[in-house]
Each structure stands twice: as C-alpha cells, then as structure tokens.
Write a protein that holds these residues in place. Structure first.
Motif, short mmCIF file in Angstrom:
data_model
loop_
_atom_site.label_atom_id
_atom_site.label_comp_id
_atom_site.label_asym_id
_atom_site.label_seq_id
_atom_site.Cartn_x
_atom_site.Cartn_y
_atom_site.Cartn_z
N ASN A 70 0.79 -1.21 0.00
CA ASN A 70 0.00 0.00 0.00
C ASN A 70 0.83 1.27 0.00
O ASN A 70 0.30 2.34 0.12
CB ASN A 70 -0.95 0.00 1.20
N ASP A 71 2.15 1.15 -0.15
CA ASP A 71 2.98 2.34 -0.18
C ASP A 71 2.84 3.10 -1.50
O ASP A 71 3.34 4.20 -1.65
CB ASP A 71 4.45 2.01 0.09
N LYS A 72 2.14 2.55 -2.46
CA LYS A 72 1.93 3.23 -3.72
C LYS A 72 0.73 4.17 -3.65
O LYS A 72 0.51 4.97 -4.53
CB LYS A 72 1.72 2.20 -4.83
N GLY A 73 -0.04 4.06 -2.60
CA GLY A 73 -1.18 4.95 -2.42
C GLY A 73 -2.44 4.41 -3.06
O GLY A 73 -2.40 3.70 -4.04
N ASN A 74 -3.56 4.74 -2.47
CA ASN A 74 -4.85 4.40 -3.02
C ASN A 74 -5.86 5.34 -2.39
O ASN A 74 -5.51 6.21 -1.62
CB ASN A 74 -5.19 2.92 -2.77
N ASP A 75 -7.12 5.15 -2.71
CA ASP A 75 -8.14 6.06 -2.19
C ASP A 75 -8.35 5.90 -0.70
O ASP A 75 -8.82 6.81 -0.05
CB ASP A 75 -9.46 5.84 -2.93
N LYS A 76 -8.05 4.75 -0.13
CA LYS A 76 -8.31 4.50 1.28
C LYS A 76 -7.14 4.89 2.17
O LYS A 76 -7.33 5.15 3.33
CB LYS A 76 -8.66 3.04 1.49
N GLY A 77 -5.94 4.88 1.66
CA GLY A 77 -4.79 5.25 2.46
C GLY A 77 -3.67 4.25 2.35
O GLY A 77 -3.71 3.32 1.56
N GLN A 78 -2.64 4.49 3.16
CA GLN A 78 -1.48 3.63 3.16
C GLN A 78 -0.72 3.78 4.47
O GLN A 78 -0.87 4.77 5.18
CB GLN A 78 -0.56 3.95 1.98
N VAL A 79 0.11 2.79 4.77
CA VAL A 79 0.97 2.83 5.94
C VAL A 79 2.41 2.73 5.44
O VAL A 79 2.73 1.85 4.65
CB VAL A 79 0.67 1.67 6.91
N ILE A 80 3.24 3.66 5.89
CA ILE A 80 4.65 3.67 5.52
C ILE A 80 5.45 3.62 6.81
O ILE A 80 5.21 4.41 7.72
CB ILE A 80 5.02 4.94 4.73
N ILE A 111 -1.40 7.09 6.58
CA ILE A 111 -1.89 8.15 5.71
C ILE A 111 -3.29 7.84 5.20
O ILE A 111 -3.53 6.78 4.64
CB ILE A 111 -0.93 8.36 4.52
N GLU A 112 -4.19 8.80 5.36
CA GLU A 112 -5.56 8.69 4.86
C GLU A 112 -5.73 9.74 3.77
O GLU A 112 -5.08 10.77 3.79
CB GLU A 112 -6.57 8.96 5.97
N ARG A 113 -6.62 9.47 2.84
CA ARG A 113 -6.86 10.44 1.78
C ARG A 113 -8.32 10.76 1.70
O ARG A 113 -9.17 10.06 2.00
CB ARG A 113 -6.38 9.91 0.44
#
Length: 181
Positions: A46-56, A179-181
């Motif tokens: 999920n480090d590439k990002g999406n509409d729901k978010g990611q954890v780095i 990270i949330e978007r």
C-alpha cells in the motif's frame, strides 16, 4: 514581542528535534496491527497509495540538531527551541528521504512538553505534520509520540492521518505514517 516569536520558534524546534531523533519507519511496517499488514509485519504494497490510504514505516537517523535555549547554560525554560534534520531509510537500509523541523518547549513542569512542526520529504512529495510531545525533559531515551498529518504535496496532496514515532536507538527512531486520503 520577543516572547511570542521565541515561543513560536521554540515549538517548531522541539517538533523537529523530536522527529529528527525519531527513526523513520522502514518500507515495511513493523507489526502495528494495521489493516495494511499481513499480520507478520509485512506491508501489503500500500505504499503506492490508493483512495483508502497507506501505511509507511521508516527509520530516521538524526543528521543535524541545534538547540536554542532561552537561558543558555541554565534550566530548561518555556520557549527553548530545537531544530533538527534526520535522514529517512526504508526496511532495506536505502535512504528514501529526509525530515526536518522545529520543536518549542511549552511546559517545563511534569516532564515538559513541546509543540513541533515537521516535514517529511519522500519520493513523490512531502508530508506535513505537527503535534505535542510530552516528557522530553525526563532523563533517558526520548519518549514515543503521535502527531497529526496536516497535509502534503505531490502524491501526498490532501493527506491526513497520523505519525507514530518511537525511539529504537541513540539518535534513531521508527516512524509509522498512517496516511488517509
């Protein structure tokens, strides 16, 4: 007017110092129980990002730090500032960015408190964060803290969420950016 300027500058210095001392989260998460992990501490891409978010997850190593005390050589005081810069590394030890900021002491009793403002520069953009750190005047390793993600640029545009930082060694912290978007 000097006390207000000093306080603002101090808060930024404290935040930067805290972030600089905190290791950045590695490219793989560290088993924080996030829905983005497989339960074995592995990021699920999920480090590439999406509409729901990611954890780095990154590891940060302190590169530079300057302190600007209100009472040079004296006791800690409201308005003390710290400015810092840390290098950020992924799980494989590759440098992937840097972070910098400032923290300002806002309270000296009960272990102290600092208000910090920090920027994480990563491939594809930047992430802005701010928040309080408590207990920075207590002897020993810097305390863990959670700060708010207040925005970003590039692929992190409109980012929100939180950053958890924990000390894992001298001048080294693990940062988990949710990270949330």
């Amino acid at each position: 007017m000097r006390p207000i300027r000093t306080a603002s500058l101090g808060v930024a210095t404290t935040l930067l110092a805290l972030l600089a001392c905190a290791p950045l989260a590695s490219a793989a998460t560290t088993g924080t129980g996030s829905a983005h992990e497989d339960g074995k501490g592995n990021d699920q891409g999920n480090d590439k990002g999406n509409d729901k978010g990611q954890v780095i997850t990154l590891t940060g190593r302190l590169a530079e730090q300057s302190r600007f005390p209100v009472n040079p050589g004296g006791a800690a005081a409201q308005g003390d500032r710290t400015v810092f810069r840390s290098l950020l590394f992924d799980k494989d030890g590759n440098q992937v960015g840097e972070t910098g900021g400032t923290c300002t002491t806002t309270r000296v009793d009960n272990g102290g408190a600092e208000a910090c403002v920090v920027t994480y520069s990563l491939p594809g953009g930047q992430i802005a964060a701010q928040g309080m750190v408590f207990g920075h005047l207590v002897p020993g390793p810097p305390p863990a803290f959670d700060n708010a993600i207040t925005g970003g640029t590039g692929k992190y545009d409109r980012a929100r969420g939180s950053i958890h930082a924990e000390t894992i060694g001298t001048g080294t912290r693990r940062f988990t950016l949710d990270i949330e978007r």
